[in-house]
Design a protein around this motif. Sequence first.
Motif, PDB file in Angstrom:
ATOM      1  N   TYR A  45       7.114  -3.583 -15.216  1.00 35.23           N
ATOM      2  CA  TYR A  45       8.018  -2.961 -14.239  1.00 35.23           C
ATOM      3  C   TYR A  45       7.273  -2.421 -13.021  1.00 35.23           C
ATOM      4  CZ  TYR A  45       6.956   1.971 -15.402  1.00 35.23           C
ATOM      5  OH  TYR A  45       6.348   3.187 -15.562  1.00 35.23           O
ATOM      6  N   GLU A  46       6.051  -1.938 -13.212  1.00 32.07           N
ATOM      7  CA  GLU A  46       5.297  -1.408 -12.078  1.00 32.07           C
ATOM      8  C   GLU A  46       4.859  -2.508 -11.112  1.00 32.07           C
ATOM      9  OE1 GLU A  46       3.348   2.760 -13.564  1.00 32.07           O
ATOM     10  OE2 GLU A  46       2.315   0.911 -14.166  1.00 32.07           O
ATOM     11  N   LYS A  47       4.691  -3.718 -11.624  1.00 30.07           N
ATOM     12  CA  LYS A  47       4.361  -4.841 -10.735  1.00 30.07           C
ATOM     13  C   LYS A  47       5.456  -5.020  -9.694  1.00 30.07           C
ATOM     14  CE  LYS A  47       2.070  -7.533 -14.448  1.00 30.07           C
ATOM     15  NZ  LYS A  47       0.719  -7.776 -13.930  1.00 30.07           N
ATOM     16  N   PHE A  48       6.710  -4.990 -10.162  1.00 32.85           N
ATOM     17  CA  PHE A  48       7.837  -5.158  -9.252  1.00 32.85           C
ATOM     18  C   PHE A  48       8.014  -3.927  -8.354  1.00 32.85           C
ATOM     19  CE2 PHE A  48       9.631  -8.016 -12.755  1.00 32.85           C
ATOM     20  CZ  PHE A  48       9.172  -9.168 -12.143  1.00 32.85           C
ATOM     21  N   THR A  49       7.924  -2.756  -8.955  1.00 36.93           N
ATOM     22  CA  THR A  49       8.130  -1.530  -8.175  1.00 36.93           C
ATOM     23  C   THR A  49       7.093  -1.402  -7.062  1.00 36.93           C
ATOM     24  OG1 THR A  49       9.026  -0.431 -10.153  1.00 36.93           O
ATOM     25  CG2 THR A  49       8.373   0.974  -8.323  1.00 36.93           C
ATOM     26  N   ASP A  50       5.833  -1.658  -7.407  1.00 37.25           N
ATOM     27  CA  ASP A  50       4.768  -1.555  -6.401  1.00 37.25           C
ATOM     28  C   ASP A  50       4.963  -2.547  -5.253  1.00 37.25           C
ATOM     29  OD1 ASP A  50       3.625   0.416  -7.917  1.00 37.25           O
ATOM     30  OD2 ASP A  50       2.048  -0.852  -8.784  1.00 37.25           O
ATOM     31  N   ALA A  51       5.621  -3.678  -5.570  1.00 33.08           N
ATOM     32  CA  ALA A  51       5.874  -4.694  -4.544  1.00 33.08           C
ATOM     33  C   ALA A  51       7.194  -4.468  -3.814  1.00 33.08           C
ATOM     34  CB  ALA A  51       5.868  -6.075  -5.189  1.00 33.08           C
ATOM     35  N   GLY A  52       7.923  -3.409  -4.189  1.00 33.30           N
ATOM     36  CA  GLY A  52       9.204  -3.133  -3.546  1.00 33.30           C
ATOM     37  C   GLY A  52      10.317  -4.056  -3.977  1.00 33.30           C
ATOM     38  N   ILE A  53      10.208  -4.603  -5.200  1.00 33.28           N
ATOM     39  CA  ILE A  53      11.191  -5.566  -5.704  1.00 33.28           C
ATOM     40  C   ILE A  53      12.013  -4.930  -6.828  1.00 33.28           C
ATOM     41  CG2 ILE A  53      11.524  -7.806  -6.825  1.00 33.28           C
ATOM     42  CD1 ILE A  53       8.784  -8.627  -5.644  1.00 33.28           C
ATOM     43  N   PRO A  54      13.322  -4.778  -6.657  1.00 33.52           N
ATOM     44  CA  PRO A  54      14.152  -4.231  -7.734  1.00 33.52           C
ATOM     45  C   PRO A  54      14.385  -5.266  -8.836  1.00 33.52           C
ATOM     46  CG  PRO A  54      15.535  -4.836  -5.884  1.00 33.52           C
ATOM     47  CD  PRO A  54      14.116  -5.068  -5.440  1.00 33.52           C
ATOM     48  N   HIS A  55      14.293  -4.814 -10.070  1.00 33.19           N
ATOM     49  CA  HIS A  55      14.541  -5.684 -11.221  1.00 33.19           C
ATOM     50  C   HIS A  55      15.900  -5.319 -11.807  1.00 33.19           C
ATOM     51  CE1 HIS A  55      12.928  -7.384 -15.322  1.00 33.19           C
ATOM     52  NE2 HIS A  55      13.846  -8.160 -14.765  1.00 33.19           N
ATOM     53  N   TYR A  56      16.816  -6.278 -11.812  1.00 35.98           N
ATOM     54  CA  TYR A  56      18.153  -6.126 -12.382  1.00 35.98           C
ATOM     55  C   TYR A  56      18.191  -6.877 -13.707  1.00 35.98           C
ATOM     56  CZ  TYR A  56      19.634  -4.773  -7.630  1.00 35.98           C
ATOM     57  OH  TYR A  56      19.780  -4.166  -6.413  1.00 35.98           O
ATOM     58  N   ALA A  57      18.710  -6.237 -14.757  1.00 35.51           N
ATOM     59  CA  ALA A  57      18.677  -6.869 -16.071  1.00 35.51           C
ATOM     60  C   ALA A  57      19.950  -6.590 -16.863  1.00 35.51           C
ATOM     61  CB  ALA A  57      17.451  -6.393 -16.846  1.00 35.51           C
ATOM     62  N   GLY A  58      20.105  -7.319 -17.963  1.00 35.36           N
ATOM     63  CA  GLY A  58      21.344  -7.307 -18.713  1.00 35.36           C
ATOM     64  C   GLY A  58      21.434  -6.326 -19.855  1.00 35.36           C
ATOM     65  N   ALA A  59      20.676  -5.236 -19.823  1.00 36.13           N
ATOM     66  CA  ALA A  59      20.774  -4.219 -20.873  1.00 36.13           C
ATOM     67  C   ALA A  59      20.203  -2.907 -20.365  1.00 36.13           C
ATOM     68  CB  ALA A  59      20.030  -4.658 -22.136  1.00 36.13           C
ATOM     69  N   ASP A  60      20.753  -1.800 -20.843  1.00 33.61           N
ATOM     70  CA  ASP A  60      20.281  -0.492 -20.402  1.00 33.61           C
ATOM     71  C   ASP A  60      18.843  -0.216 -20.826  1.00 33.61           C
ATOM     72  OD1 ASP A  60      20.858  -0.239 -23.111  1.00 33.61           O
ATOM     73  OD2 ASP A  60      22.136   1.540 -22.883  1.00 33.61           O
ATOM     74  N   SER A  61      18.374  -0.896 -21.876  1.00 37.96           N
ATOM     75  CA  SER A  61      17.001  -0.687 -22.339  1.00 37.96           C
ATOM     76  C   SER A  61      15.981  -1.131 -21.287  1.00 37.96           C
ATOM     77  CB  SER A  61      16.752  -1.438 -23.646  1.00 37.96           C
ATOM     78  OG  SER A  61      17.105  -2.794 -23.528  1.00 37.96           O
ATOM     79  N   PHE A  62      16.321  -2.129 -20.480  1.00 38.19           N
ATOM     80  CA  PHE A  62      15.426  -2.539 -19.399  1.00 38.19           C
ATOM     81  C   PHE A  62      15.212  -1.376 -18.431  1.00 38.19           C
ATOM     82  CE2 PHE A  62      16.704  -6.766 -20.806  1.00 38.19           C
ATOM     83  CZ  PHE A  62      15.578  -7.539 -20.584  1.00 38.19           C
ATOM     84  N   ALA A  63      16.322  -0.711 -18.054  1.00 34.85           N
ATOM     85  CA  ALA A  63      16.219   0.438 -17.150  1.00 34.85           C
ATOM     86  C   ALA A  63      15.426   1.565 -17.801  1.00 34.85           C
ATOM     87  CB  ALA A  63      17.612   0.916 -16.751  1.00 34.85           C
ATOM     88  N   LEU A  64      15.649   1.788 -19.075  1.00 30.34           N
ATOM     89  CA  LEU A  64      14.885   2.810 -19.791  1.00 30.34           C
ATOM     90  C   LEU A  64      13.394   2.522 -19.716  1.00 30.34           C
ATOM     91  CD1 LEU A  64      15.167   5.311 -21.828  1.00 30.34           C
ATOM     92  CD2 LEU A  64      14.757   3.581 -23.596  1.00 30.34           C
TER      93      LEU A  64
END
Length: 394
Positions: A291-310
């Motif tokens: 998740y930090e790879k995407f966050t550091d690059a300014g890329i939001p990750h959208y996923a199909g379960a609340d556990s991804f957000a957790l």
Amino acid sequence: MRKKILSTIVTAGLVMSMLSACGGSGTSTASGSGSGSASSGSSDAPTLSTTATVTSTSESSGSTSSAASETTATTDASGKTFKVGIVQFMDHASLDQITESIEAELDAKAAETGATFDYKDYFFNGQGDDSVLSQAMSQLKDDSVDIVIPIATPTVLKAQSVFEDTDTPIVFSAVTDPVGANLVASMDAPGGHITGTSDALNTDTVMDLIFANDPDADNIGLLYSTSEDSSTKAIADAKAYLDKKGIKYDEKTGTNSDEVSMAADSLVADGVDAVFTPTDNTVMGAELAIYEKFTDAGIPHYAGADSFALNGAFLGFGISYKDLGTATADMAVDILVNGKDPATMPVQTLDSGIATINTDTAAALGYDLTKVEEAFKPLTTEIVETTTSEKFEN
């Protein structure tokens, strides 16, 4: 006994290829119930409601589904013991939460009916290993369990294979596309000894959320595992949606955590505007590492379960896996205690319009949370906030 059995299974899985089903008949009985500790090793899992009514009312999702599992307490089950096999595909937050909710609800039903649901001695974690899942199912068949509760599509497919020559009821949990996976004839009339609960994802709504937050996005990353049946339909739906809008997409896949991490690196290098992942267990198992790879690059990750957000993704969209576990247990009790026929028990789907936003990640991406939630509200039935953690608190 539980830990000893699992240790034996894991050892065997390292040195043996997939074993064919053998042993006891696995014939179910029309009674049963029991108590035991949660799969996490804790014995204080919360007692949940004894009636699970599940509905989907989100007009924006484009579908309305409702089902109810109301387990009526009976005196016939008092004093009876049912052997309940629970097999979890692998460790990650959503699947752990399902298992804990199933076990908590079985405990609640045990107190209500006077029966014993013995799941403590018949729990296995497959750790995502096909040979371990085979061994676990064969062991449950040898033990002549009264019912099998497999969690996640690969686990259910293994249960279907091992128990195909029996009438042992199978009540699955967290299967995205039960019909597409050839587990049931239809959602309303399964037609065999298999039924359960689905975490079907409305992919179009996830896509809508991406563009509600960033209308100018013109390159969407699709991150998933080719070995996950649960991802097949959702990825096809995502491609169809993006093709219709004339939006470019960039596919990257991985069959294990290391490959998923490399795929994430590739999406970052390609400069995608956002990343979509469906209810994919392989990617979910790697989320804390990527998740930090995407966050550091300014890329939001959208996923199909609340556990991804957790576990760090910007947004998880879908159902409550806690409620899914409760509904699964209620269906199992209806079969064991009340003699319900799996063939005529519709597959249950829950409200799939819950958006879970990771506020840590939103801040790191520079988003105004109030504006994000205003953009998302018309497309959701509920917005939940979370912060990054490994597991859900019960």
